[in-house]
Design a protein around this motif. Structure first.
Motif, PDB file in Angstrom:
ATOM      1  N   VAL A  64      -8.155   2.642  -2.619  1.00  0.00           N
ATOM      2  CA  VAL A  64      -8.596   2.954  -3.984  1.00  0.00           C
ATOM      3  C   VAL A  64      -9.121   4.386  -4.125  1.00  0.00           C
ATOM      4  O   VAL A  64      -9.605   4.767  -5.176  1.00  0.00           O
ATOM      5  N   GLY A  65      -9.032   5.176  -3.052  1.00  0.00           N
ATOM      6  CA  GLY A  65      -9.398   6.589  -3.136  1.00  0.00           C
ATOM      7  C   GLY A  65     -10.872   6.884  -2.974  1.00  0.00           C
ATOM      8  O   GLY A  65     -11.324   7.973  -3.317  1.00  0.00           O
ATOM      9  N   PRO A 100      -9.341   8.419 -10.650  1.00  0.00           N
ATOM     10  CA  PRO A 100      -9.093   7.015 -10.972  1.00  0.00           C
ATOM     11  C   PRO A 100      -7.767   6.771 -11.688  1.00  0.00           C
ATOM     12  O   PRO A 100      -7.114   5.758 -11.444  1.00  0.00           O
ATOM     13  N   MET A 101      -7.343   7.704 -12.536  1.00  0.00           N
ATOM     14  CA  MET A 101      -6.114   7.485 -13.299  1.00  0.00           C
ATOM     15  C   MET A 101      -4.878   7.496 -12.399  1.00  0.00           C
ATOM     16  O   MET A 101      -4.057   6.583 -12.458  1.00  0.00           O
ATOM     17  N   ASN A 102      -4.730   8.537 -11.551  1.00  0.00           N
ATOM     18  CA  ASN A 102      -3.520   8.567 -10.729  1.00  0.00           C
ATOM     19  C   ASN A 102      -3.549   7.481  -9.656  1.00  0.00           C
ATOM     20  O   ASN A 102      -2.506   6.963  -9.264  1.00  0.00           O
ATOM     21  N   THR A 103      -4.727   7.083  -9.222  1.00  0.00           N
ATOM     22  CA  THR A 103      -4.844   5.976  -8.270  1.00  0.00           C
ATOM     23  C   THR A 103      -4.431   4.671  -8.936  1.00  0.00           C
ATOM     24  O   THR A 103      -3.670   3.886  -8.379  1.00  0.00           O
ATOM     25  N   ARG A 104      -4.907   4.444 -10.141  1.00  0.00           N
ATOM     26  CA  ARG A 104      -4.558   3.217 -10.877  1.00  0.00           C
ATOM     27  C   ARG A 104      -3.054   3.122 -11.126  1.00  0.00           C
ATOM     28  O   ARG A 104      -2.460   2.056 -10.964  1.00  0.00           O
ATOM     29  N   ILE A 105      -2.435   4.225 -11.482  1.00  0.00           N
ATOM     30  CA  ILE A 105      -0.982   4.249 -11.720  1.00  0.00           C
ATOM     31  C   ILE A 105      -0.235   3.876 -10.444  1.00  0.00           C
ATOM     32  O   ILE A 105       0.698   3.069 -10.466  1.00  0.00           O
ATOM     33  N   ALA A 106      -0.639   4.449  -9.317  1.00  0.00           N
ATOM     34  CA  ALA A 106       0.021   4.162  -8.042  1.00  0.00           C
ATOM     35  C   ALA A 106      -0.181   2.701  -7.630  1.00  0.00           C
ATOM     36  O   ALA A 106       0.761   2.048  -7.168  1.00  0.00           O
ATOM     37  N   LEU A 107      -1.389   2.184  -7.793  1.00  0.00           N
ATOM     38  CA  LEU A 107      -1.645   0.793  -7.437  1.00  0.00           C
ATOM     39  C   LEU A 107      -0.827  -0.153  -8.307  1.00  0.00           C
ATOM     40  O   LEU A 107      -0.285  -1.150  -7.817  1.00  0.00           O
ATOM     41  N   LYS A 108      -0.705   0.170  -9.576  1.00  0.00           N
ATOM     42  CA  LYS A 108       0.093  -0.660 -10.480  1.00  0.00           C
ATOM     43  C   LYS A 108       1.566  -0.625 -10.081  1.00  0.00           C
ATOM     44  O   LYS A 108       2.236  -1.659 -10.051  1.00  0.00           O
ATOM     45  N   GLU A 109       2.067   0.555  -9.746  1.00  0.00           N
ATOM     46  CA  GLU A 109       3.470   0.711  -9.354  1.00  0.00           C
ATOM     47  C   GLU A 109       3.811  -0.135  -8.126  1.00  0.00           C
ATOM     48  O   GLU A 109       4.904  -0.684  -8.030  1.00  0.00           O
ATOM     49  N   GLY A 111       2.087  -2.869  -7.146  1.00  0.00           N
ATOM     50  CA  GLY A 111       1.589  -4.233  -7.273  1.00  0.00           C
ATOM     51  C   GLY A 111       0.283  -4.488  -6.536  1.00  0.00           C
ATOM     52  O   GLY A 111       0.050  -5.588  -6.042  1.00  0.00           O
ATOM     53  N   LEU A 112      -0.569  -3.472  -6.468  1.00  0.00           N
ATOM     54  CA  LEU A 112      -1.819  -3.585  -5.718  1.00  0.00           C
ATOM     55  C   LEU A 112      -3.057  -3.462  -6.602  1.00  0.00           C
ATOM     56  O   LEU A 112      -4.149  -3.195  -6.104  1.00  0.00           O
ATOM     57  N   LEU A 113      -2.911  -3.654  -7.902  1.00  0.00           N
ATOM     58  CA  LEU A 113      -4.063  -3.542  -8.807  1.00  0.00           C
ATOM     59  C   LEU A 113      -5.175  -4.516  -8.458  1.00  0.00           C
ATOM     60  O   LEU A 113      -6.344  -4.259  -8.753  1.00  0.00           O
ATOM     61  N   CYS A 114      -4.845  -5.610  -7.793  1.00  0.00           N
ATOM     62  CA  CYS A 114      -5.855  -6.602  -7.445  1.00  0.00           C
ATOM     63  C   CYS A 114      -6.906  -6.028  -6.489  1.00  0.00           C
ATOM     64  O   CYS A 114      -7.995  -6.583  -6.370  1.00  0.00           O
ATOM     65  N   TYR A 115      -6.591  -4.915  -5.811  1.00  0.00           N
ATOM     66  CA  TYR A 115      -7.553  -4.314  -4.876  1.00  0.00           C
ATOM     67  C   TYR A 115      -8.450  -3.277  -5.535  1.00  0.00           C
ATOM     68  O   TYR A 115      -9.347  -2.759  -4.893  1.00  0.00           O
ATOM     69  N   LEU A 116      -8.209  -2.980  -6.795  1.00  0.00           N
ATOM     70  CA  LEU A 116      -9.018  -2.002  -7.501  1.00  0.00           C
ATOM     71  C   LEU A 116     -10.410  -2.561  -7.729  1.00  0.00           C
ATOM     72  O   LEU A 116     -10.583  -3.655  -8.260  1.00  0.00           O
ATOM     73  N   LEU A 117     -11.406  -1.807  -7.292  1.00  0.00           N
ATOM     74  CA  LEU A 117     -12.793  -2.251  -7.472  1.00  0.00           C
ATOM     75  C   LEU A 117     -13.195  -2.138  -8.929  1.00  0.00           C
ATOM     76  O   LEU A 117     -12.782  -1.233  -9.635  1.00  0.00           O
TER      77      LEU A 117
END
Length: 118
Positions: A64-65, A100-109, A111-117
């Motif tokens: 999550v950076g 947070p924005m570029n991290t969120r985009i990458a996690l969504k791409e 399928g890892l958004l579930c790990y976002l704190l």
């Protein structure tokens, strides 16, 4: 996907102990590691983290950076997922690039958004 130039350009000639990797590559390699290990905790154990309760915590923080890859762990991950370290190092960035924005985009791409704190 394109690289980010000379991986050591902002460090001079010395190899840094902690490596910040661009979000899209960070998400890709951690996802590959999770798939191979079976879980985030399994990946944490494979990389040498030894917490009894949650060995994947540090991996999640990296994902999550919130922290950089320790060079030793990045080398282990590259070997574990069979990706040349040199390929990963092409995506080395300065800490200021991580947001947070570029991290969120990458996690969504990936399928890892579930790990976002939260």
């Amino acid at each position: 996907m394109t690289g980010y130039g000379n991986p050591y350009s902002w460090h001079g000639n010395k190899t840094p102990k902690s490596i910040w990797i661009a979000p899209e590559m960070r998400a890709r390699i951690i996802k590959e590691g999770i798939e191979r290990a079976g879980s985030l905790n399994g990946l944490g154990r494979a990389l040498g983290y030894r917490s009894r309760n949650h060995p994947g915590w540090s991996v999640q923080q990296i994902l999550v950076g919130k922290q950089a890859f320790p060079l030793e762990r990045l080398e282990r991950l590259a070997d574990y997922i069979e990706v040349p370290l040199e390929e990963i190092m092409k995506f080395q960035v300065t800490p200021e690039y991580i947001n947070p924005m570029n991290t969120r985009i990458a996690l969504k791409e990936y399928g890892l958004l579930c790990y976002l704190l939260r």
